[in-house]
Write an enzyme that holds these catalytic residues in place. Structure first.
Site, PDB file in Angstrom:
ATOM      1  N   LYS A 173      -9.220 -16.619  -4.347  1.00 47.97           N
ATOM      2  CA  LYS A 173      -8.606 -16.360  -3.045  1.00 47.97           C
ATOM      3  C   LYS A 173      -8.328 -14.859  -2.925  1.00 47.97           C
ATOM      4  O   LYS A 173      -7.395 -14.334  -3.508  1.00 47.97           O
ATOM      5  CB  LYS A 173      -7.291 -17.134  -2.898  1.00 47.97           C
ATOM      6  N   GLU A 248       0.561  -9.875 -12.293  1.00 48.63           N
ATOM      7  CA  GLU A 248       0.701  -8.427 -12.369  1.00 48.63           C
ATOM      8  C   GLU A 248       1.298  -8.008 -11.037  1.00 48.63           C
ATOM      9  O   GLU A 248       0.683  -8.241  -9.990  1.00 48.63           O
ATOM     10  CB  GLU A 248      -0.701  -7.842 -12.568  1.00 48.63           C
ATOM     11  N   CYS A 282      -0.211  -0.061  -7.825  1.00 51.71           N
ATOM     12  CA  CYS A 282       0.992  -0.486  -8.539  1.00 51.71           C
ATOM     13  C   CYS A 282       1.289   0.459  -9.686  1.00 51.71           C
ATOM     14  O   CYS A 282       2.387   0.473 -10.217  1.00 51.71           O
ATOM     15  CB  CYS A 282       0.852  -1.917  -9.029  1.00 51.71           C
ATOM     16  N   GLU A 380       9.646  -0.610  -4.776  1.00 51.08           N
ATOM     17  CA  GLU A 380       8.283  -0.117  -4.620  1.00 51.08           C
ATOM     18  C   GLU A 380       7.962   0.099  -3.139  1.00 51.08           C
ATOM     19  O   GLU A 380       8.159  -0.791  -2.329  1.00 51.08           O
ATOM     20  CB  GLU A 380       7.305  -1.130  -5.213  1.00 51.08           C
TER      21      GLU A 380
END
Ligand code: UN1
Length: 481
Positions: A173, A248, A282, A380
């Site tokens: 996906k 992750e 990231c 973040e």
């Protein structure tokens, strides 16, 4: 020219169906294609197809699996420029970086082709006389793969290639923002000789497709890369279904710059780590922790470098910072800049930029005069935004670097071997970089973090086997001849 993307289930490309436009973030008037959104039943069909294909794919020889990955690598390599162009158009990554990412995908495929041939085991004498013990690795079964938009070919490749190399079948996906790259990768692997059902592609939302994969009792392992918020939910759903899971998630990666650093090198490492890929990594260097003696010279140099970065259309070869991926992300970037200013940071840059085409262009931003308690240093952003925290010395820098919920990557710029070695050991992060940006990793060594950044075993390199295979211990008593 636009395309209608289709699901691939049991070796058959589905009907286009109702479709969401895939819009170029550098040019909102450019619609690249239309992607369907699967319902839960379609996901279950894909999972059933993968489960049906698992026994025969797991029984193929290592060479057969290596050959598929190897021919896929060759095709990706031979179409690198074309695929790089599509990546840049679809995701907004500047063309040079986009083309390099496609090259990385080819290398990943080649690496995991080799891994398929390196499947081994141990033969161990038993404590019982006449008995031997075989410790072998077997495929886990059906692997669900959920990927983000920011590395739309590298991340899917580093999950799908090891899954297939170790004899698993896959339901993939991709992120809704990057259906085109997902379709190309799956098409290439499928034509490289995969049997029907070994790799299935299902487009759609996280809420429907992601959730169905995470909750399905027929999915044996689930590998996810994406945001912390979504990742935590996926981990919880998968754990409740008894599914092996790897996630992750985000980062708030510190880059320490000490007084004895090579100033030019530090500026370049921070400019790259903070702003390349529009900061949408990231692994981005988002907290620049700088000691007093070099602070002013560093900020001045980084600002000059930042202001010289051309913002623009990803397909323009002069562009260094491409557009933000979509309107929602742009709004998030601007919201964090407002919050940073409200909390007392001085925001430099971070303005919307007009270009010939309508796109989500934001100039890179540096927030100076921040402290580590501010939200800009806790959460973040995922945009071209970094902040500077001034500290007294190495000890304070290390403390601030580790004072975070995240632990993906951490960097230090220094000329001191002692500081570099101490930081390498003491940084609470899965990856440590010395005199190099926190982002931009090799493809043949382990990747992953600790604390809130990651859950489960690492990805990439030979360590990928920890997730994509399971260990069987067989006791064999052959009897007397
Ligand atoms: C890199 O820095 O080269 O989503 C890779 C991300 C990471 C990949 C970063 N999973 O940004």
């Amino acid at each position: 020219m636009s395309t209608h993307y289709r699901h691939l289930i049991r070796g058959r490309w589905g009907d286009p169906g109702e479709a969401t436009p895939n819009v170029n973030p550098s040019d909102l008037d450019d619609t690249i294609g239309y992607a369907p959104a699967a319902d839960e039943e379609t996901v279950q069909e894909a999972v059933a197809a993968a489960a049906d294909a698992a026994p025969s794919w797991s029984a193929t020889t290592p060479e057969a699996r290596a050959d598929v990955l190897d021919s896929a690598a060759a095709e990706v390599r031979s179409r690198q420029a074309e695929l790089g162009g599509l990546l840049a158009r679809e995701e907004g990554k500047p063309i040079a970086e986009a083309t390099a990412e496609v090259g990385r995908a080819a290398h990943l495929l080649r690496f995991f082709a080799g891994e398929a041939l390196r499947v081994g085991g141990d033969l161990v004498p038993s404590v019982r006389s006449g008995m031997t013990v075989e410790v072998t690795r077997e495929p886990v079964g059906v692997v669900g793969v959920i990927t983000p938009w920011n590395f739309p070919i590298a991340i899917p490749t580093w999950k799908i290639a090891p899954a297939l190399a170790w004899g698993n079948t896959v339901v993939f996906k991709p992120a809704e923002n990057t259906p085109g790259m997902a379709g190309e990768l799956v098409d290439i692997l499928h034509r490289a000789g995969l049997p029907d059902g070994a790799l299935n592609l299902v487009y759609g939302t996280g809420a429907v497709v992601g959730r169905a994969l995470a909750e399905s009792p027929r999915v044996d392992a689930l590998t996810f890369t994406g945001s912390v918020g979504v990742g935590r939910g996926v981990v919880a759903q998968a754990a409740a279904a008894g599914t092996r899971v790897q996630a992750e998630m985000g980062g708030k990666n510190p880059m320490v710059v000490l007084d004895d650093a090579d100033l030019d090198l530090a500026i370049e490492a921070c400019a790259n780590g903070a702003y390349f890929s529009t900061g949408q990594r990231c692994t981005a260097s988002s907290r620049l922790i700088v000691t007093r003696g070099i602070h002013d010279r560093f900020v001045e140099g980084l600002l000059a470098r930042m202001r010289g970065m051309r913002v623009g259309h990803a397909l323009d070869p002069r562009t260094v910072v491409g557009p933000v991926v979509d309107a929602r992300q742009l709004e998030q970037d601007e919201r964090y800049l407002r919050v940073a200013a409200e909390e007392g940071g001085e925001v430099i840059g971070g303005h919307r930029v007009e270009r010939d085409t309508r796109g989500y262009f934001l100039s890179p931003a540096l927030v100076v005069g921040t402290d580590n308690a501010m939200r800009i240093n806790r959460e973040e952003v995922f945009g071209p935004v970094a902040s500077v925290i001034e500290v007294a010395d190495y000890d304070e820098a290390l403390h601030v670097a580790n004072d975070t919920d995240f632990g993906l990557s951490a960097g230090i710029c220094t000329g001191s071997l002692a500081a570099a070695k101490d930081f390498t050991r003491a940084a609470r992060a899965g990856m440590v970089m010395v005199n190099a940006p926190t982002a931009g990793v090799d493809y043949h060594v382990p990747f992953g973090g600790m604390k809130g950044s990651s859950y489960g075993p690492k990805e990439q390199g030979s360590h990928a086997r920890e997730f994509f295979s399971f260990v069987k211990t067989a006791y064999v008593n052959p009897g007397r001849p």
